[in-house]
Design a protein around this motif. Structure first.
Motif, PDB file in Angstrom:
ATOM      1  N   ALA A  12       0.829  -1.198   0.000  1.00 39.74           N
ATOM      2  CA  ALA A  12       0.000   0.000   0.000  1.00 39.74           C
ATOM      3  C   ALA A  12       0.865   1.250   0.000  1.00 39.74           C
ATOM      4  CB  ALA A  12      -0.899  -0.002   1.230  1.00 39.74           C
ATOM      5  N   GLY A  13       0.215   2.386  -0.263  1.00 41.66           N
ATOM      6  CA  GLY A  13       0.906   3.670  -0.190  1.00 41.66           C
ATOM      7  C   GLY A  13       1.235   4.014   1.255  1.00 41.66           C
ATOM      8  N   PRO A  14       1.877   5.147   1.477  1.00 39.31           N
ATOM      9  CA  PRO A  14       2.315   5.525   2.821  1.00 39.31           C
ATOM     10  C   PRO A  14       1.165   5.657   3.824  1.00 39.31           C
ATOM     11  CG  PRO A  14       2.810   7.259   1.213  1.00 39.31           C
ATOM     12  CD  PRO A  14       2.248   6.102   0.466  1.00 39.31           C
ATOM     13  N   ASP A  15      -0.034   5.968   3.357  1.00 44.47           N
ATOM     14  CA  ASP A  15      -1.176   6.095   4.265  1.00 44.47           C
ATOM     15  C   ASP A  15      -1.982   4.799   4.359  1.00 44.47           C
ATOM     16  OD1 ASP A  15      -2.338   6.060   1.768  1.00 44.47           O
ATOM     17  OD2 ASP A  15      -3.624   7.801   2.106  1.00 44.47           O
ATOM     18  N   GLY A  16      -1.470   3.711   3.773  1.00 45.06           N
ATOM     19  CA  GLY A  16      -2.163   2.433   3.797  1.00 45.06           C
ATOM     20  C   GLY A  16      -3.200   2.284   2.698  1.00 45.06           C
ATOM     21  N   SER A  17      -3.337   3.281   1.868  1.00 45.23           N
ATOM     22  CA  SER A  17      -4.363   3.283   0.833  1.00 45.23           C
ATOM     23  C   SER A  17      -3.861   2.641  -0.453  1.00 45.23           C
ATOM     24  CB  SER A  17      -4.809   4.714   0.549  1.00 45.23           C
ATOM     25  OG  SER A  17      -5.794   4.724  -0.454  1.00 45.23           O
ATOM     26  N   VAL A  18      -4.797   2.058  -1.185  1.00 48.27           N
ATOM     27  CA  VAL A  18      -4.466   1.450  -2.480  1.00 48.27           C
ATOM     28  C   VAL A  18      -5.288   2.072  -3.611  1.00 48.27           C
ATOM     29  CG1 VAL A  18      -3.748  -0.754  -1.465  1.00 48.27           C
ATOM     30  CG2 VAL A  18      -6.137  -0.423  -2.133  1.00 48.27           C
ATOM     31  N   HIS A  19      -6.009   3.156  -3.324  1.00 48.12           N
ATOM     32  CA  HIS A  19      -6.959   3.694  -4.305  1.00 48.12           C
ATOM     33  C   HIS A  19      -6.319   4.153  -5.611  1.00 48.12           C
ATOM     34  CE1 HIS A  19      -5.893   7.321  -1.964  1.00 48.12           C
ATOM     35  NE2 HIS A  19      -6.015   7.931  -3.121  1.00 48.12           N
ATOM     36  N   ASP A  20      -5.109   4.681  -5.595  1.00 44.87           N
ATOM     37  CA  ASP A  20      -4.495   5.134  -6.849  1.00 44.87           C
ATOM     38  C   ASP A  20      -4.259   3.964  -7.806  1.00 44.87           C
ATOM     39  OD1 ASP A  20      -4.491   7.826  -6.165  1.00 44.87           O
ATOM     40  OD2 ASP A  20      -2.481   7.742  -5.288  1.00 44.87           O
ATOM     41  N   ALA A  21      -3.729   2.863  -7.280  1.00 42.14           N
ATOM     42  CA  ALA A  21      -3.490   1.688  -8.124  1.00 42.14           C
ATOM     43  C   ALA A  21      -4.807   1.065  -8.568  1.00 42.14           C
ATOM     44  CB  ALA A  21      -2.641   0.671  -7.362  1.00 42.14           C
ATOM     45  N   VAL A  22      -5.765   0.984  -7.658  1.00 41.98           N
ATOM     46  CA  VAL A  22      -7.059   0.396  -7.998  1.00 41.98           C
ATOM     47  C   VAL A  22      -7.764   1.231  -9.064  1.00 41.98           C
ATOM     48  CG1 VAL A  22      -9.348  -0.197  -7.096  1.00 41.98           C
ATOM     49  CG2 VAL A  22      -7.287  -0.814  -5.801  1.00 41.98           C
ATOM     50  N   ALA A  23      -7.597   2.543  -9.018  1.00 38.61           N
ATOM     51  CA  ALA A  23      -8.207   3.413 -10.031  1.00 38.61           C
ATOM     52  C   ALA A  23      -7.703   3.056 -11.435  1.00 38.61           C
ATOM     53  CB  ALA A  23      -7.922   4.877  -9.719  1.00 38.61           C
ATOM     54  N   LYS A  24      -6.437   2.699 -11.552  1.00 44.05           N
ATOM     55  CA  LYS A  24      -5.902   2.294 -12.855  1.00 44.05           C
ATOM     56  C   LYS A  24      -6.594   1.027 -13.352  1.00 44.05           C
ATOM     57  CE  LYS A  24      -1.384   4.324 -12.066  1.00 44.05           C
ATOM     58  NZ  LYS A  24       0.046   4.104 -11.866  1.00 44.05           N
ATOM     59  N   ALA A  25      -6.835   0.095 -12.450  1.00 45.98           N
ATOM     60  CA  ALA A  25      -7.504  -1.156 -12.827  1.00 45.98           C
ATOM     61  C   ALA A  25      -8.954  -0.901 -13.217  1.00 45.98           C
ATOM     62  CB  ALA A  25      -7.420  -2.156 -11.673  1.00 45.98           C
ATOM     63  N   VAL A  26      -9.653  -0.091 -12.447  1.00 47.46           N
ATOM     64  CA  VAL A  26     -11.056   0.206 -12.744  1.00 47.46           C
ATOM     65  C   VAL A  26     -11.171   0.968 -14.061  1.00 47.46           C
ATOM     66  CG1 VAL A  26     -13.113   1.465 -11.959  1.00 47.46           C
ATOM     67  CG2 VAL A  26     -11.793   0.081 -10.338  1.00 47.46           C
ATOM     68  N   ARG A  27     -10.234   1.833 -14.344  1.00 47.10           N
ATOM     69  CA  ARG A  27     -10.247   2.566 -15.617  1.00 47.10           C
ATOM     70  C   ARG A  27     -10.191   1.584 -16.794  1.00 47.10           C
ATOM     71  NH1 ARG A  27      -6.613   6.081 -14.385  1.00 47.10           N
ATOM     72  NH2 ARG A  27      -8.129   7.612 -13.681  1.00 47.10           N
ATOM     73  N   ILE A  28      -9.381   0.549 -16.670  1.00 45.12           N
ATOM     74  CA  ILE A  28      -9.289  -0.460 -17.731  1.00 45.12           C
ATOM     75  C   ILE A  28     -10.634  -1.151 -17.918  1.00 45.12           C
ATOM     76  CG2 ILE A  28      -8.302  -2.740 -18.248  1.00 45.12           C
ATOM     77  CD1 ILE A  28      -5.634  -1.549 -17.113  1.00 45.12           C
ATOM     78  N   VAL A  29     -11.299  -1.492 -16.820  1.00 47.28           N
ATOM     79  CA  VAL A  29     -12.614  -2.131 -16.902  1.00 47.28           C
ATOM     80  C   VAL A  29     -13.594  -1.212 -17.612  1.00 47.28           C
ATOM     81  CG1 VAL A  29     -14.575  -2.985 -15.568  1.00 47.28           C
ATOM     82  CG2 VAL A  29     -12.234  -3.543 -14.848  1.00 47.28           C
ATOM     83  N   ARG A  30     -13.642   0.035 -17.202  1.00 49.47           N
ATOM     84  CA  ARG A  30     -14.609   0.981 -17.780  1.00 49.47           C
ATOM     85  C   ARG A  30     -14.343   1.244 -19.257  1.00 49.47           C
ATOM     86  NH1 ARG A  30     -15.699   5.117 -12.725  1.00 49.47           N
ATOM     87  NH2 ARG A  30     -16.658   3.508 -11.418  1.00 49.47           N
ATOM     88  N   GLU A  31     -13.088   1.244 -19.648  1.00 47.64           N
ATOM     89  CA  GLU A  31     -12.738   1.477 -21.053  1.00 47.64           C
ATOM     90  C   GLU A  31     -12.935   0.233 -21.917  1.00 47.64           C
ATOM     91  OE1 GLU A  31      -8.768   3.086 -20.824  1.00 47.64           O
ATOM     92  OE2 GLU A  31      -9.494   5.058 -20.161  1.00 47.64           O
ATOM     93  N   SER A  32     -13.200  -0.910 -21.295  1.00 47.60           N
ATOM     94  CA  SER A  32     -13.363  -2.164 -22.051  1.00 47.60           C
ATOM     95  C   SER A  32     -14.628  -2.165 -22.908  1.00 47.60           C
ATOM     96  CB  SER A  32     -13.412  -3.355 -21.092  1.00 47.60           C
ATOM     97  OG  SER A  32     -14.668  -3.405 -20.404  1.00 47.60           O
ATOM     98  N   GLY A  33     -15.612  -1.357 -22.530  1.00 51.41           N
ATOM     99  CA  GLY A  33     -16.874  -1.346 -23.245  1.00 51.41           C
ATOM    100  C   GLY A  33     -17.849  -2.408 -22.760  1.00 51.41           C
TER     101      GLY A  33
END
Length: 106
Positions: A12-33
Motif C-alpha cells: 500500500a501507499g504511505p497512508d495504507g491506501s491502495v486507491h491510486d493503483a485500484v483506479a488504474k484497474a477500474v479505468r481499464i474495466v470501464r474502457e473495455s466497453g
C-alpha cells in the motif's frame, strides 16, 4: 457470465491506501466497453468468458505496474445463454422484495 473481482497491490501507499493503483484497474474495466459496476468492495463485469477474463488480466497487470505483488479475488456466475444479468439479477430481487412475505417465510 458475470465476474465480480477485486484486485489490489500487495503493498500500500504511505497512508495504507491502495486507491491510486485500484483506479488504474477500474479505468481499464470501464474502457473495455463491457457492462460493469464498481462498489466499495468489488467490480462486476459482464460478457463472454474470454473477453471478461482478458479485462481481469489487464486490470491485474495494471496493479502489477504499481506493485511487485497483487491480490486477486474472483467470483463468477456462469450462465450460458443469459445476458443483461448485471441488472437482471438485481431487478428480480427487488421485485421479490416488493411482494408480500409468505406466512411460512416468517
Amino acid at each position: 457470465m458475470l465476474v465480480a473481482f477485486s484486485v489490489a497491490p500487495g503493498t500500500a501507499g504511505p497512508d495504507g491506501s491502495v486507491h491510486d493503483a485500484v483506479a488504474k484497474a477500474v479505468r481499464i474495466v470501464r474502457e473495455s466497453g463491457l457492462p460493469n459496476r464498481t462498489d466499495a468492495m468489488f467490480t462486476t463485469i459482464e460478457g463472454e468468458w474470454d473477453e471478461v477474463m482478458a479485462v481481469v488480466k489487464a486490470a491485474t497487470d495494471a496493479i502489477l505496474e504499481a506493485s511487485p505483488r497483487a491480490s486477486l479475488v474472483l467470483k463468477a456466475d456462469i450462465r450460458p445463454g443469459w445476458a443483461g444479468e448485471l441488472d437482471g439479477k438485481v431487478d428480480r430481487l427487488e421485485q421479490a422484495l416488493e411482494e408480500p412475505a409468505h406466512e411460512e417465510d416468517r
